[in-house]
Every structure is written in C-alpha cells, then in structure tokens.
Design a protein around this motif. Structure first.
Motif, PDB file in Angstrom:
ATOM      1  N   GLU A 221       0.830  -1.212   0.000  1.00 52.25           N
ATOM      2  CA  GLU A 221       0.000   0.000   0.000  1.00 52.25           C
ATOM      3  C   GLU A 221       0.856   1.250   0.000  1.00 52.25           C
ATOM      4  O   GLU A 221       0.455   2.283  -0.575  1.00 52.25           O
ATOM      5  CB  GLU A 221      -0.922  -0.023   1.209  1.00 52.25           C
ATOM      6  CG  GLU A 221      -2.003   1.047   1.175  1.00 52.25           C
ATOM      7  CD  GLU A 221      -3.014   0.879   2.282  1.00 52.25           C
ATOM      8  OE1 GLU A 221      -3.920   1.728   2.378  1.00 52.25           O
ATOM      9  OE2 GLU A 221      -2.892  -0.093   3.050  1.00 52.25           O
ATOM     10  N   LEU A 223       3.916   1.330  -1.379  1.00 53.95           N
ATOM     11  CA  LEU A 223       4.580   1.369  -2.682  1.00 53.95           C
ATOM     12  C   LEU A 223       3.604   1.607  -3.822  1.00 53.95           C
ATOM     13  O   LEU A 223       3.991   2.124  -4.885  1.00 53.95           O
ATOM     14  CB  LEU A 223       5.322   0.049  -2.924  1.00 53.95           C
ATOM     15  CG  LEU A 223       6.455  -0.265  -1.950  1.00 53.95           C
ATOM     16  CD1 LEU A 223       6.981  -1.677  -2.179  1.00 53.95           C
ATOM     17  CD2 LEU A 223       7.596   0.752  -2.113  1.00 53.95           C
ATOM     18  N   LEU A 224       2.358   1.201  -3.628  1.00 53.88           N
ATOM     19  CA  LEU A 224       1.345   1.322  -4.675  1.00 53.88           C
ATOM     20  C   LEU A 224       0.087   1.933  -4.052  1.00 53.88           C
ATOM     21  O   LEU A 224      -0.905   1.247  -3.811  1.00 53.88           O
ATOM     22  CB  LEU A 224       1.038  -0.058  -5.266  1.00 53.88           C
ATOM     23  CG  LEU A 224       0.258  -0.118  -6.582  1.00 53.88           C
ATOM     24  CD1 LEU A 224       1.027   0.573  -7.698  1.00 53.88           C
ATOM     25  CD2 LEU A 224      -0.040  -1.558  -6.957  1.00 53.88           C
ATOM     26  N   GLY A 226      -3.356   4.271  -3.366  1.00 53.48           N
ATOM     27  CA  GLY A 226      -4.575   4.528  -4.133  1.00 53.48           C
ATOM     28  C   GLY A 226      -5.617   3.451  -3.887  1.00 53.48           C
ATOM     29  O   GLY A 226      -5.316   2.257  -3.956  1.00 53.48           O
ATOM     30  N   LEU A 229      -6.362   0.840  -6.676  1.00 54.73           N
ATOM     31  CA  LEU A 229      -5.366  -0.196  -6.957  1.00 54.73           C
ATOM     32  C   LEU A 229      -5.391  -1.323  -5.915  1.00 54.73           C
ATOM     33  O   LEU A 229      -4.451  -2.113  -5.856  1.00 54.73           O
ATOM     34  CB  LEU A 229      -3.962   0.430  -6.998  1.00 54.73           C
ATOM     35  CG  LEU A 229      -3.758   1.513  -8.058  1.00 54.73           C
ATOM     36  CD1 LEU A 229      -2.354   2.102  -7.949  1.00 54.73           C
ATOM     37  CD2 LEU A 229      -3.976   0.949  -9.460  1.00 54.73           C
ATOM     38  N   ARG A 233      -3.006  -4.696  -5.713  1.00 57.13           N
ATOM     39  CA  ARG A 233      -2.147  -5.002  -4.557  1.00 57.13           C
ATOM     40  C   ARG A 233      -2.402  -6.420  -4.060  1.00 57.13           C
ATOM     41  O   ARG A 233      -1.454  -7.138  -3.690  1.00 57.13           O
ATOM     42  CB  ARG A 233      -2.399  -3.976  -3.443  1.00 57.13           C
ATOM     43  CG  ARG A 233      -1.854  -2.600  -3.717  1.00 57.13           C
ATOM     44  CD  ARG A 233      -1.813  -1.765  -2.445  1.00 57.13           C
ATOM     45  NE  ARG A 233      -3.160  -1.462  -1.962  1.00 57.13           N
ATOM     46  CZ  ARG A 233      -3.839  -0.352  -2.277  1.00 57.13           C
ATOM     47  NH1 ARG A 233      -3.295   0.570  -3.070  1.00 57.13           N
ATOM     48  NH2 ARG A 233      -5.053  -0.147  -1.787  1.00 57.13           N
ATOM     49  N   ILE A 279       5.404  -2.939  -9.688  1.00 52.73           N
ATOM     50  CA  ILE A 279       4.830  -1.794  -8.984  1.00 52.73           C
ATOM     51  C   ILE A 279       5.098  -0.499  -9.749  1.00 52.73           C
ATOM     52  O   ILE A 279       4.211   0.379  -9.869  1.00 52.73           O
ATOM     53  CB  ILE A 279       5.395  -1.727  -7.557  1.00 52.73           C
ATOM     54  CG1 ILE A 279       4.865  -2.895  -6.732  1.00 52.73           C
ATOM     55  CG2 ILE A 279       5.055  -0.394  -6.892  1.00 52.73           C
ATOM     56  CD1 ILE A 279       5.516  -3.029  -5.365  1.00 52.73           C
ATOM     57  N   SER A 280       6.306  -0.366 -10.279  1.00 51.51           N
ATOM     58  CA  SER A 280       6.635   0.826 -11.070  1.00 51.51           C
ATOM     59  C   SER A 280       5.769   0.911 -12.315  1.00 51.51           C
ATOM     60  O   SER A 280       5.317   2.008 -12.703  1.00 51.51           O
ATOM     61  CB  SER A 280       8.126   0.786 -11.447  1.00 51.51           C
ATOM     62  OG  SER A 280       8.463   1.885 -12.265  1.00 51.51           O
ATOM     63  N   PHE A 282       2.700  -0.314 -12.651  1.00 55.15           N
ATOM     64  CA  PHE A 282       1.356   0.026 -12.228  1.00 55.15           C
ATOM     65  C   PHE A 282       1.225   1.527 -11.903  1.00 55.15           C
ATOM     66  O   PHE A 282       0.215   2.138 -12.186  1.00 55.15           O
ATOM     67  CB  PHE A 282       0.952  -0.795 -11.001  1.00 55.15           C
ATOM     68  CG  PHE A 282       0.708  -2.258 -11.294  1.00 55.15           C
ATOM     69  CD1 PHE A 282       0.231  -2.658 -12.535  1.00 55.15           C
ATOM     70  CD2 PHE A 282       0.968  -3.229 -10.334  1.00 55.15           C
ATOM     71  CE1 PHE A 282       0.013  -3.997 -12.820  1.00 55.15           C
ATOM     72  CE2 PHE A 282       0.744  -4.557 -10.612  1.00 55.15           C
ATOM     73  CZ  PHE A 282       0.270  -4.941 -11.847  1.00 55.15           C
ATOM     74  N   ASN A 283       2.268   2.098 -11.330  1.00 51.23           N
ATOM     75  CA  ASN A 283       2.229   3.506 -10.973  1.00 51.23           C
ATOM     76  C   ASN A 283       2.248   4.401 -12.205  1.00 51.23           C
ATOM     77  O   ASN A 283       1.800   5.553 -12.149  1.00 51.23           O
ATOM     78  CB  ASN A 283       3.413   3.876 -10.060  1.00 51.23           C
ATOM     79  CG  ASN A 283       3.201   3.378  -8.632  1.00 51.23           C
ATOM     80  OD1 ASN A 283       2.087   3.365  -8.130  1.00 51.23           O
ATOM     81  ND2 ASN A 283       4.283   2.988  -7.979  1.00 51.23           N
ATOM     82  N   GLN A 284       2.776   3.916 -13.327  1.00 51.40           N
ATOM     83  CA  GLN A 284       2.832   4.691 -14.543  1.00 51.40           C
ATOM     84  C   GLN A 284       1.535   4.640 -15.327  1.00 51.40           C
ATOM     85  O   GLN A 284       1.354   5.438 -16.246  1.00 51.40           O
ATOM     86  CB  GLN A 284       3.984   4.196 -15.423  1.00 51.40           C
ATOM     87  CG  GLN A 284       5.360   4.432 -14.836  1.00 51.40           C
ATOM     88  CD  GLN A 284       6.462   3.835 -15.671  1.00 51.40           C
ATOM     89  OE1 GLN A 284       6.210   3.258 -16.740  1.00 51.40           O
ATOM     90  NE2 GLN A 284       7.692   3.963 -15.197  1.00 51.40           N
ATOM     91  N   GLU A 285       0.659   3.731 -15.009  1.00 52.59           N
ATOM     92  CA  GLU A 285      -0.591   3.614 -15.749  1.00 52.59           C
ATOM     93  C   GLU A 285      -1.566   4.728 -15.364  1.00 52.59           C
ATOM     94  O   GLU A 285      -1.553   5.221 -14.256  1.00 52.59           O
ATOM     95  CB  GLU A 285      -1.235   2.249 -15.491  1.00 52.59           C
ATOM     96  CG  GLU A 285      -0.419   1.100 -16.062  1.00 52.59           C
ATOM     97  CD  GLU A 285      -1.066  -0.242 -15.782  1.00 52.59           C
ATOM     98  OE1 GLU A 285      -2.087  -0.258 -15.045  1.00 52.59           O
ATOM     99  OE2 GLU A 285      -0.567  -1.278 -16.269  1.00 52.59           O
TER     100      GLU A 285
END
Length: 285
Positions: A221, A223-224, A226, A229, A233, A279-280, A282-285
């Motif tokens: 949570e 690291l990712l 929102g 999401l 997770r 995770i990186s 997913f964060n860029q989407e």
C-alpha cells in the motif's frame, strides 16, 4: 464312637454356620465387624481364611479408588527395548510420522510403517492419537508451528523504507519454504496440503497464507497507493507469496537448467526486483 446320625448333625450345623448370610456377607445387612485373619470354631480350631473380611477389604479398596485418576501409562517398544515415558513416545511418533506423511500423503501413509519408524507399537499410537486422522492433524500442526518459529517475520521501525521491508519479508517467506535437510518434511507436508488439500486443517492452512498477506499488503500500500489499486495489490501479494513458495522447488526440479541452486538471499532479491518492476509499471498507468 460317633454314630452316623451324630456326624450328620455336626456337619449340618457346620454348614449352617458357613451359609449364614449375616456371617458371610455382613455388608448386605449393613453390619460391620472388626477384621480377623482366620475364622475359628467354638473349640478354637482354625477354619481357614475369613472370606467375610476379604470381601470387606476388596469393597473398601474399590470405594477408595473410585473416581481416582488412573496411573500414568507407559508403552513398551518392540524387540525388548526399555519402557519410555508418554511424552517421549509421543515425540518419537511425531518425528517419524512427519516425513512419512510428507512423502506419501495422508492416504498413502500407514500406521504400521509409522510404528516401525518410531519404534513403538500400534497401541502406543492409539493411546496418544486414537487414529491416523488425529496423528495427521498433530503432524501438520507441528510443521506449521516449527516453520513459523524457524523463520519469523522481522520487526521493522517506522522509518524503515518500504523497499527494504519488502525484501526482508520476501526473504522470510523464501526461508520458510527452504528445503533444509533437517526440516525438509515440514516444507513438503505444508506444500502437499496446499496442493492436494485434505480439508482436515483448512483453517490453519488459510491462516498460514493469510499471515504473510497481512504483512505484505501494508508494504504494498505504501509502494502502490490509491484505493483504485486495491485489487492489484492483492494480486501482487499473492504473486509474491506463490513465487516464494515454489521458487526453490522449481530450481530443485530442473537443476540442469540453472546449475547450482541459488541461495535464499539471491531468490529473495530476484523476486523483490520483479515485484518492484511491476509496482513501477502500475504507478505509470
């Protein structure tokens, strides 16, 4: 000289004395008398043991022991071995049952071969565990308990970065599933129950999986973040847990493709790198 009629009279009186219910069974009429070793007639001749007193002693012993806890039982190993205490016998049965159940499963293992491996008889297994189901429950519970003790989750400070906590959490899960020589049966028994569940200890197996998820999800949570999401997770947490469980098994099944099996630290680092890359993404989407 005693005539026949006189002899019959004496014998009849003697029989009447012995058949007197008040004399022979005083407890029936509620009368008690002091115990005597032997009965004697009017002339002082010994008539033998006093069966009244014997019965009184037996009844008093039964009343004294009624409701008392039975003595500690012991089991004797075959082949003339010395007796062992209950706890020692139970521990030996569990130590022998674990590897056999892990190798052959609940259906394939038999009580007889467990007895042969532990050096006890079938009566000892029945006394401590009653049946094979109870023995399997105890063996699986011991495997889960020892696995958690062998590789506990670390305690982190609030300032510890999430990436570091993720790496250490992954390393702990890899160590729990490590195929060490002395605890290999624990890992195999847990994996067997996960892959082919018997349903006997489904609650404990569920907790065995849920506990790492309770540790992983707060880290993921951070690291990712929102609310949208949350499902990602959860899927990522199950993916990490599955990789930790089966990574070393895959290396053991295909050694020719990887050479020497990697260490737990190397496996944990690879899984952590793949997870951070996901995770990186997913964060860029």
């Amino acid at each position: 000289m005693i005539t026949a009629s006189a002899w019959l009279l004496v014998t009849g009186l003697h029989c009447c004395v012995w058949s007197d219910p008040n004399r022979r069974y005083p407890g029936r009429l509620g009368t008690e008398r002091p115990p005597r070793s032997n009965q004697r007639n009017a002339k002082g001749r010994d008539l033998g043991p006093n069966y009244d007193d014997i019965e009184v002693c037996i009844n008093s012993r039964l009343r004294a022991t009624r409701g008392r806890r039975p003595r500690e039982r012991f089991v004797t190993a075959p082949g003339g071995r010395t007796r062992m205490a209950n706890e020692e016998a139970r521990a030996r049965i569990l130590q022998a049952a674990g590897p056999i159940l892990a190798a052959k499963g609940y259906q394939g293992a038999t009580i007889r071969e467990i007895c042969e491996a532990s050096g006890v008889n079938v009566a000892a297994v029945n006394y401590h565990f009653r049946n094979k189901r109870t023995l399997y429950v105890a063996s699986l519970g011991l495997a889960l308990e020892l696995t958690a003790i062998r590789a506990p989750f670390p305690r982190w400070s609030p300032e510890e970065p999430a990436e570091v906590r993720l790496k250490e959490c992954v390393y702990t899960l890899v160590e729990r599933m490590a195929e060490l020589n002395d605890v290999a049966w624990q890992t195999r028994l847990i994996l067997r129950e996960c892959l082919t569940p018997t349903g006997i200890r489904s609650d404990e197996i569920a907790r065995f999986v849920q506990l790492p998820m309770d540790v992983l999800l707060p880290i993921l949570e951070e690291l990712l973040p929102g609310d949208s999401l949350q499902s990602k997770r959860i899927w990522l947490g199950y993916s990490i847990f599955s990789q930790c469980m089966f990574a070393k098994i895959a290396f053991a099944l295909f050694p020719q493709q990887h050479g020497d099996p990697p260490s737990s630290d190397e496996v944990a680092q690879r899984i952590t790198d793949l997870s951070l890359a996901a995770i990186s993404r997913f964060n860029q989407e």
